[in-house]
Design an enzyme around this catalytic site. Sequence first.
Site, mmCIF file in Angstrom:
data_model
loop_
_atom_site.group_PDB
_atom_site.id
_atom_site.type_symbol
_atom_site.label_atom_id
_atom_site.label_comp_id
_atom_site.label_asym_id
_atom_site.label_seq_id
_atom_site.Cartn_x
_atom_site.Cartn_y
_atom_site.Cartn_z
ATOM 1 N N PHE A 148 125.519 6.931 26.858
ATOM 2 C CA PHE A 148 126.873 7.454 27.051
ATOM 3 C C PHE A 148 127.615 6.521 28.003
ATOM 4 O O PHE A 148 127.205 6.364 29.153
ATOM 5 C CB PHE A 148 126.733 8.849 27.658
ATOM 6 C CG PHE A 148 127.982 9.537 28.128
ATOM 7 C CD1 PHE A 148 128.710 10.347 27.268
ATOM 8 C CD2 PHE A 148 128.400 9.434 29.460
ATOM 9 C CE1 PHE A 148 129.834 11.034 27.712
ATOM 10 C CE2 PHE A 148 129.524 10.116 29.910
ATOM 11 C CZ PHE A 148 130.235 10.916 29.035
ATOM 12 N N GLU A 187 126.943 11.722 37.544
ATOM 13 C CA GLU A 187 127.533 12.951 36.987
ATOM 14 C C GLU A 187 128.422 13.647 38.005
ATOM 15 O O GLU A 187 128.425 14.867 38.126
ATOM 16 C CB GLU A 187 126.425 13.910 36.542
ATOM 17 C CG GLU A 187 125.480 13.307 35.564
ATOM 18 C CD GLU A 187 125.812 13.645 34.135
ATOM 19 O OE1 GLU A 187 126.764 14.405 33.926
ATOM 20 O OE2 GLU A 187 125.116 13.133 33.260
ATOM 21 N N MET A 209 106.199 16.163 55.958
ATOM 22 C CA MET A 209 105.027 17.027 56.126
ATOM 23 C C MET A 209 103.731 16.356 55.700
ATOM 24 O O MET A 209 102.656 16.726 56.150
ATOM 25 C CB MET A 209 105.208 18.325 55.319
ATOM 26 C CG MET A 209 106.200 19.269 55.969
ATOM 27 S SD MET A 209 106.196 20.862 55.154
ATOM 28 C CE MET A 209 104.543 21.432 55.550
ATOM 29 N N ARG A 237 125.761 18.400 33.619
ATOM 30 C CA ARG A 237 125.662 18.836 35.024
ATOM 31 C C ARG A 237 124.952 20.173 35.145
ATOM 32 O O ARG A 237 124.221 20.427 36.107
ATOM 33 C CB ARG A 237 127.074 18.940 35.628
ATOM 34 C CG ARG A 237 127.728 17.599 35.830
ATOM 35 C CD ARG A 237 129.221 17.736 36.096
ATOM 36 N NE ARG A 237 129.809 16.431 36.357
ATOM 37 C CZ ARG A 237 131.113 16.217 36.468
ATOM 38 N NH1 ARG A 237 131.977 17.225 36.334
ATOM 39 N NH2 ARG A 237 131.574 15.009 36.721
ATOM 40 N N GLY A 250 134.537 4.598 38.689
ATOM 41 C CA GLY A 250 133.370 5.481 38.697
ATOM 42 C C GLY A 250 133.809 6.930 38.833
ATOM 43 O O GLY A 250 133.892 7.667 37.846
HETATM 44 C C1 LIG Z 1 120.947 5.523 38.008
HETATM 45 C C2 LIG Z 1 122.332 5.829 37.511
HETATM 46 C C3 LIG Z 1 122.504 6.212 36.176
HETATM 47 C C4 LIG Z 1 123.800 6.453 35.688
HETATM 48 N N1 LIG Z 1 123.968 6.767 34.367
HETATM 49 C C5 LIG Z 1 125.239 6.821 33.848
HETATM 50 C C6 LIG Z 1 125.450 6.969 32.437
HETATM 51 O O1 LIG Z 1 124.491 7.120 31.663
HETATM 52 N N2 LIG Z 1 126.717 6.918 31.957
HETATM 53 C C7 LIG Z 1 127.803 6.763 32.777
HETATM 54 O O2 LIG Z 1 128.933 6.717 32.274
HETATM 55 N N3 LIG Z 1 127.639 6.635 34.133
HETATM 56 C C8 LIG Z 1 126.382 6.658 34.675
HETATM 57 N N4 LIG Z 1 126.191 6.504 36.034
HETATM 58 C C9 LIG Z 1 127.370 6.260 36.880
HETATM 59 C C10 LIG Z 1 127.686 7.395 37.843
HETATM 60 O O3 LIG Z 1 128.204 8.487 37.152
HETATM 61 C C11 LIG Z 1 128.622 6.822 38.926
HETATM 62 O O4 LIG Z 1 127.839 5.992 39.753
HETATM 63 C C12 LIG Z 1 129.292 7.910 39.730
HETATM 64 O O5 LIG Z 1 130.246 8.589 38.957
HETATM 65 C C13 LIG Z 1 129.996 7.343 40.973
HETATM 66 O O6 LIG Z 1 130.781 6.249 40.649
HETATM 67 P P1 LIG Z 1 130.643 4.896 41.517
HETATM 68 O O7 LIG Z 1 129.222 4.536 41.596
HETATM 69 O O8 LIG Z 1 131.597 3.930 40.948
HETATM 70 O O9 LIG Z 1 131.100 5.309 42.983
HETATM 71 P P2 LIG Z 1 132.603 5.405 43.520
HETATM 72 O O10 LIG Z 1 133.438 6.219 42.591
HETATM 73 O O11 LIG Z 1 133.068 4.046 43.872
HETATM 74 O O12 LIG Z 1 132.400 6.239 44.858
HETATM 75 C C14 LIG Z 1 131.920 5.656 46.071
HETATM 76 C C15 LIG Z 1 131.984 6.712 47.168
HETATM 77 O O13 LIG Z 1 133.356 7.119 47.364
HETATM 78 C C16 LIG Z 1 133.452 8.527 47.254
HETATM 79 N N5 LIG Z 1 134.751 8.863 46.668
HETATM 80 C C17 LIG Z 1 135.273 8.416 45.500
HETATM 81 N N6 LIG Z 1 136.489 8.979 45.293
HETATM 82 C C18 LIG Z 1 136.716 9.801 46.350
HETATM 83 C C19 LIG Z 1 137.792 10.679 46.713
HETATM 84 N N7 LIG Z 1 138.847 10.860 45.930
HETATM 85 N N8 LIG Z 1 137.676 11.360 47.871
HETATM 86 C C20 LIG Z 1 136.599 11.232 48.655
HETATM 87 N N9 LIG Z 1 135.554 10.426 48.371
HETATM 88 C C21 LIG Z 1 135.617 9.732 47.235
HETATM 89 C C22 LIG Z 1 132.289 8.942 46.351
HETATM 90 O O14 LIG Z 1 131.948 10.298 46.585
HETATM 91 C C23 LIG Z 1 131.207 7.987 46.785
HETATM 92 O O15 LIG Z 1 130.559 8.488 47.930
HETATM 93 C C24 LIG Z 1 124.915 6.335 36.558
HETATM 94 C C25 LIG Z 1 124.703 5.998 37.899
HETATM 95 C C26 LIG Z 1 123.430 5.755 38.383
HETATM 96 C C27 LIG Z 1 123.254 5.386 39.831
#
Ligand SMILES: Cc1cc2nc3c(=O)[nH]c(=O)nc-3n(C[C@H](O)[C@H](O)[C@H](O)COP(=O)(O)OP(=O)(O)OC[C@H]3O[C@@H](n4cnc5c(N)ncnc54)[C@H](O)[C@@H]3O)c2cc1C
Length: 392
Positions: A136, A371, A345, A251, A144
Amino acid sequence: MKPDLFQAPDYYLLDDLLTEEHKLVRDSARAWVKKEVSPIIEEYAQRAEFPHQIVKGLGEIGGFGPYIPVEYGGAGLDQISYGLIMQEIERGDSGVRSTSSVQSSLVMYPIWKYGNEEQRMKYLPKLATGEMIGCFGLTEPDFGSNPGGMVTNFKDKGDHYLLNGAKMWISNAPFADIAVVWAKDESGRIHGLIVERGMEGFTTPETHNKWSLRASATGELIFDNVKVPKDNLLPNKSGLGAPLGCLDSARYGIAWGAIGAAMDCYDTALRYSKERIQFDKPIGAFQLQQKKLAEMITEITKAQLLTWRLGVLRNEGKATSAQISMAKRNNVDMALTIARDARQMLGGMGITGEYSIMRHMMNLESVVTYEGTHDIHLLITGMDVTGFAAFK
Ligand SMILES: Cc1cc2nc3c(=O)[nH]c(=O)nc-3n(C[C@H](O)[C@H](O)[C@H](O)COP(=O)(O)OP(=O)(O)OC[C@H]3O[C@@H](n4cnc5c(N)ncnc54)[C@H](O)[C@@H]3O)c2cc1C
């Protein structure tokens, strides 16, 4: 790795809330995990390799499309059974549960809900058995938490669409046969497209050096002028709500899955606390260790109740996205806290692969981020109760 002696905690006799079918489905998933996942998973996680040999079995226990109707090859189960399967699989490993979640809720669900009959018949039966694996693609390098900003796009070229862009962090990408990809049309509207491995210009490089979900393969999806047949567009829903609908389903499964990881950590720590002697006593006889165990079982019980109720609401078609956000956020955070306490633990033994705890703990660092991050789900709850969106 130690033999799998797992005994599921059920402090509030929640089994009484389950039907015979729920228990049957749960128990067969549990037995399968003990037999097929527990003995091998540590080795695969250490090697950062997905155990392909379990795919067929995942299909057999209903791990692919548990709630998809039987006419499309799914198991036709209700939402509680779906949740219980996710709980049991993640009790084994969050990476294996990720493969199951992606296939079920992020690939089969959109084809079932947003696809046409030909697409359903073409893909769903093969996805249900694991003969075909899907992924997906929503997240992009620069988008992200804010997927609506995506830049991946397609243009109408008359007899086909031309797809360009890139997705990253995509579970199952390196070996997936198909990808459900979210991209914008020329007017900026988001649609789902089924992209098949082998289409020219489509590549899926693997992401290496992860410390988390090591038994799950993650990669990128690169689209360089990929010609996608028009038949591969999911016709029945568009807009950001389409991928978000899939995420609701995934989710919800994660909320159950996290309980599985937490139960495994608790059960391991409880057993260890009765066997490990320090200062002439089992460590479980010390108040500080009892505090950890008492808090763990309290939090697991609360999460079990929350999630069971959410399952009832989903069965009745009444669960809201915000309620799902609350359960995902609460349960993953609960599981991560329990994994960290359980790790302590076990003392030094807690950092080894002899026990599952450290693997769960590292896995959950991804689960708390993907997610929808922990923060984003809090903002969803905040918006739901106040009416004010605090995302921007
Ligand atoms: C192992 C793994 C598997 C995954 N598998 C999939 C998949 O199959 N398909 C897919 O599409 N995606 C997948 N993902 C992606 C995942 O959904 C994203 O990593 C996630 O949505 C966060 O996006 P980002 O990593 O770009 O972080 P960012 O969006 O850059 O966020 C970075 C930090 O900023 C914070 N932040 C962002 N916006 C705000 C806001 N408005 N207010 C306050 N804080 C904020 C976030 O909470 C986070 O702490 C996967 C990720 C991982 C690590």
